[in-house]
Design an enzyme around this catalytic site. Structure first.
Site, mmCIF file in Angstrom:
data_model
loop_
_atom_site.group_PDB
_atom_site.id
_atom_site.type_symbol
_atom_site.label_atom_id
_atom_site.label_comp_id
_atom_site.label_asym_id
_atom_site.label_seq_id
_atom_site.Cartn_x
_atom_site.Cartn_y
_atom_site.Cartn_z
ATOM 1 N N ASN A 71 0.822 -1.208 0.000
ATOM 2 C CA ASN A 71 0.000 0.000 0.000
ATOM 3 C C ASN A 71 0.870 1.279 0.000
ATOM 4 O O ASN A 71 1.452 1.648 1.024
ATOM 5 C CB ASN A 71 -0.896 -0.062 1.251
ATOM 6 C CG ASN A 71 -1.927 1.031 1.298
ATOM 7 O OD1 ASN A 71 -1.655 2.152 0.888
ATOM 8 N ND2 ASN A 71 -3.102 0.703 1.812
ATOM 9 N N LYS A 91 0.022 4.090 2.663
ATOM 10 C CA LYS A 91 0.528 3.882 4.015
ATOM 11 C C LYS A 91 2.016 4.227 4.076
ATOM 12 O O LYS A 91 2.477 4.839 5.020
ATOM 13 C CB LYS A 91 0.329 2.420 4.457
ATOM 14 C CG LYS A 91 -1.117 2.036 4.660
ATOM 15 C CD LYS A 91 -1.313 0.793 5.537
ATOM 16 C CE LYS A 91 -0.331 -0.312 5.338
ATOM 17 N NZ LYS A 91 -0.656 -1.509 6.117
ATOM 18 N N GLU A 134 -1.149 -12.775 4.883
ATOM 19 C CA GLU A 134 -1.931 -12.323 6.033
ATOM 20 C C GLU A 134 -2.739 -13.478 6.581
ATOM 21 O O GLU A 134 -3.638 -13.975 5.904
ATOM 22 C CB GLU A 134 -2.825 -11.143 5.636
ATOM 23 C CG GLU A 134 -2.867 -10.104 6.732
ATOM 24 C CD GLU A 134 -3.429 -8.765 6.282
ATOM 25 O OE1 GLU A 134 -4.641 -8.577 6.408
ATOM 26 O OE2 GLU A 134 -2.647 -7.922 5.807
ATOM 27 N N ASP A 146 -0.099 -3.245 10.449
ATOM 28 C CA ASP A 146 -1.423 -3.789 10.247
ATOM 29 C C ASP A 146 -2.403 -2.812 10.868
ATOM 30 O O ASP A 146 -2.300 -2.488 12.050
ATOM 31 C CB ASP A 146 -1.558 -5.182 10.866
ATOM 32 C CG ASP A 146 -2.620 -5.952 10.111
ATOM 33 O OD1 ASP A 146 -2.456 -6.119 8.892
ATOM 34 O OD2 ASP A 146 -3.640 -6.312 10.720
ATOM 35 N N TYR A 192 -10.626 4.453 4.100
ATOM 36 C CA TYR A 192 -11.760 4.946 4.879
ATOM 37 C C TYR A 192 -11.621 6.424 5.269
ATOM 38 O O TYR A 192 -12.468 6.939 6.009
ATOM 39 C CB TYR A 192 -11.935 4.088 6.145
ATOM 40 C CG TYR A 192 -12.203 2.624 5.851
ATOM 41 C CD1 TYR A 192 -13.427 2.205 5.331
ATOM 42 C CD2 TYR A 192 -11.229 1.645 6.083
ATOM 43 C CE1 TYR A 192 -13.679 0.865 5.050
ATOM 44 C CE2 TYR A 192 -11.470 0.298 5.804
ATOM 45 C CZ TYR A 192 -12.688 -0.077 5.293
ATOM 46 O OH TYR A 192 -12.934 -1.402 5.009
HETATM 47 P P1 ITT Z 1 -0.386 -4.142 3.501
HETATM 48 O O1 ITT Z 1 -0.997 -5.201 4.385
HETATM 49 O O2 ITT Z 1 0.213 -4.675 2.238
HETATM 50 O O3 ITT Z 1 0.549 -3.243 4.261
HETATM 51 P P2 ITT Z 1 -3.152 -3.131 3.388
HETATM 52 O O4 ITT Z 1 -3.775 -2.074 2.535
HETATM 53 O O5 ITT Z 1 -3.752 -4.505 3.364
HETATM 54 O O6 ITT Z 1 -1.590 -3.164 3.007
HETATM 55 P P3 ITT Z 1 -3.776 -2.891 6.251
HETATM 56 O O7 ITT Z 1 -4.123 -4.330 6.390
HETATM 57 O O8 ITT Z 1 -2.891 -2.257 7.291
HETATM 58 O O9 ITT Z 1 -3.058 -2.581 4.862
HETATM 59 O O10 ITT Z 1 -5.071 -1.983 6.209
HETATM 60 C C1 ITT Z 1 -6.318 -2.502 5.883
HETATM 61 C C2 ITT Z 1 -7.164 -1.481 5.203
HETATM 62 O O11 ITT Z 1 -7.643 -0.518 6.161
HETATM 63 C C3 ITT Z 1 -6.481 -0.653 4.123
HETATM 64 O O12 ITT Z 1 -6.428 -1.348 2.894
HETATM 65 C C4 ITT Z 1 -7.389 0.576 4.059
HETATM 66 O O13 ITT Z 1 -8.533 0.304 3.283
HETATM 67 C C5 ITT Z 1 -7.796 0.734 5.529
HETATM 68 N N1 ITT Z 1 -6.939 1.716 6.204
HETATM 69 C C6 ITT Z 1 -5.884 1.470 7.027
HETATM 70 N N2 ITT Z 1 -5.342 2.624 7.461
HETATM 71 C C7 ITT Z 1 -6.061 3.621 6.903
HETATM 72 C C8 ITT Z 1 -5.994 5.035 6.927
HETATM 73 O O14 ITT Z 1 -5.069 5.701 7.605
HETATM 74 N N3 ITT Z 1 -6.905 5.720 6.226
HETATM 75 C C9 ITT Z 1 -7.851 5.108 5.515
HETATM 76 N N4 ITT Z 1 -7.996 3.783 5.424
HETATM 77 C C10 ITT Z 1 -7.099 3.043 6.103
#
Ligand code: ITT
Length: 188
Positions: A13, A16, A40, A69, A143
């Site tokens: 991502n 992030k 995951e 995460d 979100y």
């Molecule tokens: P990696 O696991 O590859 O790092 P991911 O997108 O799956 O990437 P996460 O599991 O940490 O990352 O996050 C899950 C989801 O939550 C992410 O795809 C976003 O849709 C949401 N999310 C997390 N942090 C956020 C933020 O700061 N603002 C908006 N949405 C967020």
């Protein structure tokens, strides 16, 4: 002044990574990006998911790294989407979440940052309380357009200073304190 250090953020991502880079820059830590889809595991524990993700990341990147995460937990939906935030965003999205909610809109973001190198596996977590807005507002990723942090009236997507107050900022601040200490003790 701390010298810059080599540390990688392993994630699929970009959003992030860019946020984490800006935040760690402000603590004097240089962060590189190692883009990868990490394994995951299915678990209700973000900490377990994060530890397994970090071990998987280290087997690929082989350099000191952090992974994150994160998830959105909505009180009236018993914590949904929680550990399933990524899948839920890709499927029902913000529109689907808004359709599920009525009066009670309290929610929180949780972030776990896990550091991994050949000697250490350490996790740092943080939560940020807030609520889900009635409508999607502002241009942002994930979100962000529907999450309003506590004591604010704007969504993350509308706020200019998300990176100074977010769940990610709070977890990375804890991590930085630990990491900079660790680097100092190795220097001696
Ligand atoms: P990696 O696991 O590859 O790092 P991911 O997108 O799956 O990437 P996460 O599991 O940490 O990352 O996050 C899950 C989801 O939550 C992410 O795809 C976003 O849709 C949401 N999310 C997390 N942090 C956020 C933020 O700061 N603002 C908006 N949405 C967020």
């Amino acid at each position: 002044m701390h010298k810059s250090v080599d540390l990688f953020f392993v994630s699929s991502n970009n959003h992030k990574y860019l946020e984490a880079k800006e935040i760690l820059d402000s603590f004097g830590i240089k962060l590189g990006f190692f883009k990868s889809n990490l394994e995951e595991i299915q678990s209700n524990s973000l900490k377990d998911i994060a530890s397994k993700k970090a071990i998987d990341a280290f087997s690929k990147c082989k350099k000191p790294l952090i992974i994150e995460d994160a998830g959105l937990f909505i009180d009236s939906l018993y914590g949904f989407p929680g550990p399933y935030s990524s899948y839920v965003f890709k499927t029902i999205g913000n529109k689907g979440i808004l359709n599920l909610l009525k009066q009670k809109r309290k929610a929180k973001f949780i972030s776990i940052i896990t550091y991994c190198d050949k000697n250490f596996l350490e996790s740092f977590n943080s939560k940020l309380d807030g609520s889900i807005s009635k409508y999607s507002k502002g241009k942002g990723w994930g979100y962000d357009p529907i999450f309003v942090p506590k004591n604010f009236t704007k969504t993350f997507a509308e706020l200019k200073n998300k990176n100074e107050l977010s769940h990610r900022f709070k977890a990375l601040k804890k991590f930085s304190n630990w990491y900079l200490h660790k680097m100092e003790s190795y220097d001696q």
